[in-house]
Scaffold this motif. Structure first.
Motif, short mmCIF file in Angstrom:
data_model
loop_
_atom_site.label_atom_id
_atom_site.label_comp_id
_atom_site.label_asym_id
_atom_site.label_seq_id
_atom_site.Cartn_x
_atom_site.Cartn_y
_atom_site.Cartn_z
N GLY A 213 -2.47 0.33 -7.54
CA GLY A 213 -3.91 0.15 -7.81
C GLY A 213 -4.63 -0.51 -6.66
N GLY A 214 -3.98 -1.52 -6.03
CA GLY A 214 -4.59 -2.17 -4.88
C GLY A 214 -4.75 -1.23 -3.70
N LEU A 215 -3.70 -0.43 -3.44
CA LEU A 215 -3.78 0.54 -2.34
C LEU A 215 -4.88 1.56 -2.59
CD1 LEU A 215 -2.55 1.54 0.32
CD2 LEU A 215 -0.90 2.85 -1.01
N LEU A 216 -5.00 2.02 -3.84
CA LEU A 216 -6.04 2.99 -4.18
C LEU A 216 -7.43 2.38 -4.01
CD1 LEU A 216 -6.75 5.79 -5.32
CD2 LEU A 216 -6.56 4.81 -7.61
N LEU A 217 -7.63 1.14 -4.45
CA LEU A 217 -8.93 0.49 -4.32
C LEU A 217 -9.34 0.33 -2.86
CD1 LEU A 217 -11.37 -1.04 -5.50
CD2 LEU A 217 -9.95 -3.11 -5.47
N PHE A 218 -8.43 -0.14 -2.03
CA PHE A 218 -8.77 -0.35 -0.62
C PHE A 218 -8.98 0.98 0.12
CE2 PHE A 218 -6.62 -4.54 -1.30
CZ PHE A 218 -7.71 -5.34 -0.99
N MET A 219 -8.26 2.02 -0.29
CA MET A 219 -8.48 3.32 0.34
C MET A 219 -9.84 3.88 -0.05
SD MET A 219 -7.29 5.52 2.43
CE MET A 219 -5.52 5.33 2.58
N VAL A 270 -5.14 -1.38 3.73
CA VAL A 270 -4.44 -0.11 3.49
C VAL A 270 -3.17 -0.02 4.33
CG1 VAL A 270 -4.60 2.38 3.89
CG2 VAL A 270 -6.46 1.19 2.74
N GLY A 271 -3.28 -0.35 5.61
CA GLY A 271 -2.11 -0.29 6.48
C GLY A 271 -1.03 -1.26 6.06
N SER A 272 -1.40 -2.50 5.74
CA SER A 272 -0.42 -3.51 5.36
C SER A 272 0.26 -3.16 4.04
CB SER A 272 -1.10 -4.88 5.25
OG SER A 272 -1.69 -5.25 6.49
N LEU A 273 -0.53 -2.71 3.05
CA LEU A 273 0.04 -2.36 1.75
C LEU A 273 0.94 -1.13 1.84
CD1 LEU A 273 -2.76 -2.98 -0.92
CD2 LEU A 273 -0.52 -4.06 -0.76
N SER A 274 0.62 -0.20 2.72
CA SER A 274 1.47 0.99 2.87
C SER A 274 2.86 0.61 3.36
CB SER A 274 0.81 1.98 3.84
OG SER A 274 -0.43 2.43 3.35
N VAL A 275 2.92 -0.29 4.33
CA VAL A 275 4.21 -0.74 4.85
C VAL A 275 4.99 -1.48 3.76
CG1 VAL A 275 5.36 -2.17 6.58
CG2 VAL A 275 3.32 -0.88 7.19
N PHE A 276 4.32 -2.37 3.03
CA PHE A 276 4.99 -3.13 1.98
C PHE A 276 5.44 -2.21 0.84
CE2 PHE A 276 4.63 -5.47 -2.07
CZ PHE A 276 5.64 -6.40 -1.87
N PHE A 277 4.61 -1.26 0.49
CA PHE A 277 4.94 -0.30 -0.57
C PHE A 277 6.20 0.47 -0.21
CE2 PHE A 277 2.18 1.80 -4.02
CZ PHE A 277 3.29 2.02 -4.82
N CYS A 278 6.28 0.91 1.05
CA CYS A 278 7.44 1.68 1.50
C CYS A 278 8.71 0.85 1.41
CB CYS A 278 7.22 2.14 2.94
SG CYS A 278 8.63 3.01 3.66
N ALA A 279 8.62 -0.45 1.74
CA ALA A 279 9.79 -1.31 1.68
C ALA A 279 10.30 -1.46 0.25
CB ALA A 279 9.45 -2.68 2.26
N GLU A 280 9.42 -1.34 -0.74
CA GLU A 280 9.83 -1.52 -2.13
C GLU A 280 10.36 -0.24 -2.77
OE1 GLU A 280 7.80 -5.25 -4.24
OE2 GLU A 280 6.61 -3.42 -4.33
N ILE A 329 -8.00 12.67 1.41
CA ILE A 329 -6.71 13.26 1.04
C ILE A 329 -5.76 12.17 0.54
CG2 ILE A 329 -4.71 14.51 1.93
CD1 ILE A 329 -6.59 15.88 3.91
N CYS A 330 -5.80 11.02 1.20
CA CYS A 330 -4.92 9.91 0.81
C CYS A 330 -5.23 9.41 -0.59
CB CYS A 330 -5.02 8.77 1.82
SG CYS A 330 -4.29 9.13 3.43
N ILE A 331 -6.51 9.39 -0.96
CA ILE A 331 -6.88 8.93 -2.31
C ILE A 331 -6.19 9.78 -3.37
CG2 ILE A 331 -8.81 8.77 -3.93
CD1 ILE A 331 -10.57 7.94 -1.59
N ILE A 332 -6.14 11.10 -3.13
CA ILE A 332 -5.48 11.99 -4.09
C ILE A 332 -3.97 11.77 -4.07
CG2 ILE A 332 -5.10 14.41 -4.69
CD1 ILE A 332 -7.80 15.03 -3.37
#
Length: 367
Positions: A213-219, A270-280, A329-332
């Motif tokens: 949800g956070g990644l979606l909001l910031f995107m 967006v960039g920071s959360l993407s990296v963290f999301f991938c690690a999880e 595209i990323c939002i979808i």
């Protein structure tokens, strides 16, 4: 020689950042992973804020370089002091090394191996004859969900870091003339302050909305700031050509600065959360490989900045439009990602593939 050594310095720094990131994720319990990651980000930003003052005190770049490198000498002690990730050893079936590490930790914590109430050591003894089994990142191609998650996060990371330069150039470039931002230190601290505010906002947003949800909001915020800057400013520019409209170039500049600040704020998150999301969401056996792909995508996004500069700013508007379309595209695509908050880290490829994390699209259909 300077360029060659500078290249190898950056090459090694990338490996240090990736390894430390993976170790932090693997050592933390589920409820503390994001908090520890944000603490590390704040420490890194503290160094970024102190860097101009340190440069002003040293004055000579050679002294500054030596002063920066000195703390890295302490990292040579990590080989003998800092333990290997026990989670990674167990996931890759390196049971002999895992047994030695467990015994070392129990001895260091003054615990008796006989007090093993969960029966880990007897089970570990049975698995010792098995050979280590390391997994290459290429194996993710044969999965259905795992490769999709990593590709989506790679695109998010590339878009977040790539469009960040577009907003930074709009605010501090030659098109927007602001007396306050003509100074190098003002530019530097402005960008650092926006990044700091972005991290503070992430702490609040992720706590209530989760990772996805956070990644979606910031995107969404990034896309809105980009589209408004591209569309609304052109509309204001047309009206400013009419004397009776009341519009002027100063109004356009103020709107551009406002949208740029919002865009830099959201794109950094967006960039920071993407990296963290991938690690999880990436399994332990290929976590460093997945993180490497996302960080490489982020580096490629940042690489687009000097490419535009080399062409004397030609094509900048098209550059911004391409990244703005990527945000849509990323939002979808974010809707296809799982939610990893308070979930255990996947260990093997099968765990990462069959993890029961509901995506937003599945939740919508089930509702």
């Amino acid at each position: 020689m300077f360029s060659t050594l500078r290249f190898f310095e950056g090459f090694c720094l990338a490996g240090i950042i990736l390894t430390l990131y993976a170790l932090r994720i693997e050592l933390c319990p589920p409820g503390k992973r994001f908090m520890i990651t944000m603490v590390a980000s704040f420490v890194a930003m503290a160094g970024q804020l102190l860097m101009p003052g340190l440069a002003a005190l040293c004055r000579d770049w050679q002294v500054l370089q030596a002063l920066i490198i000195c703390p890295f000498l302490l990292m040579l002690l990590y080989w003998s002091v800092f333990p290997e990730s026990l989670r990674w050893l167990m996931a890759t079936q390196q049971f002999e090394a895992a047994k030695k590490l467990i015994l070392h930790l129990t001895e260091k914590n003054r615990m008796s191996p006989e007090s093993d109430i969960k029966g880990v050591m007897p089970e570990l003894e049975k698995e010792l004859p098995r050979r280590p089994r390391k997994v290459c990142i290429v194996k993710m191609v044969g999965t259905r969900n795992l490769w999709k998650n990593i590709v989506v996060l790679c695109v998010n990371s590339l878009t977040g870091y790539g469009i960040h330069h577009c907003f930074a150039r709009s605010m501090m470039g030659h098109e927007v003339k602001v007396p306050l931002l003509d100074n190098f230190y003002a530019d530097y601290y402005t960008m650092a302050s926006i990044a700091l505010a972005s991290c503070l906002a992430m702490c609040v947003v992720v706590r209530f909305l989760g990772r996805r949800g956070g990644l979606l909001l910031f995107m969404i915020l990034t896309a809105l700031a980009s589209l408004l800057q591209l569309g609304l400013l052109n509309l204001i520019g047309k009206y400013s050509q009419h004397p009776d409209s009341g519009m002027s170039d100063s109004v356009k500049d103020k709107f551009s600065i406002a949208f740029s600040i919002v865009g830099m704020f959201a794109s950094h998150a967006v960039g920071s959360l993407s990296v963290f999301f991938c690690a999880e969401v990436t399994p332990t056996v290929i976590r460093c490989g997945g993180l490497g792909l996302v960080l490489a995508s982020a580096g490629f996004g940042m690489l687009t900045a000097p490419i535009i500069e080399l062409h004397n700013q030609k094509g900048y508007f098209l550059h911004h439009i391409i990244f703005a379309c990527c945000t849509l595209i990323c939002i979808i695509c974010i809707l296809l990602l799982p939610e990893s908050r308070d979930q255990s880290l996947p260990e093997s490829l099968s765990n990462g593939e069959n993890e029961d994390f509901p995506s937003l699209s599945c939740q919508a259909f089930s509702t």
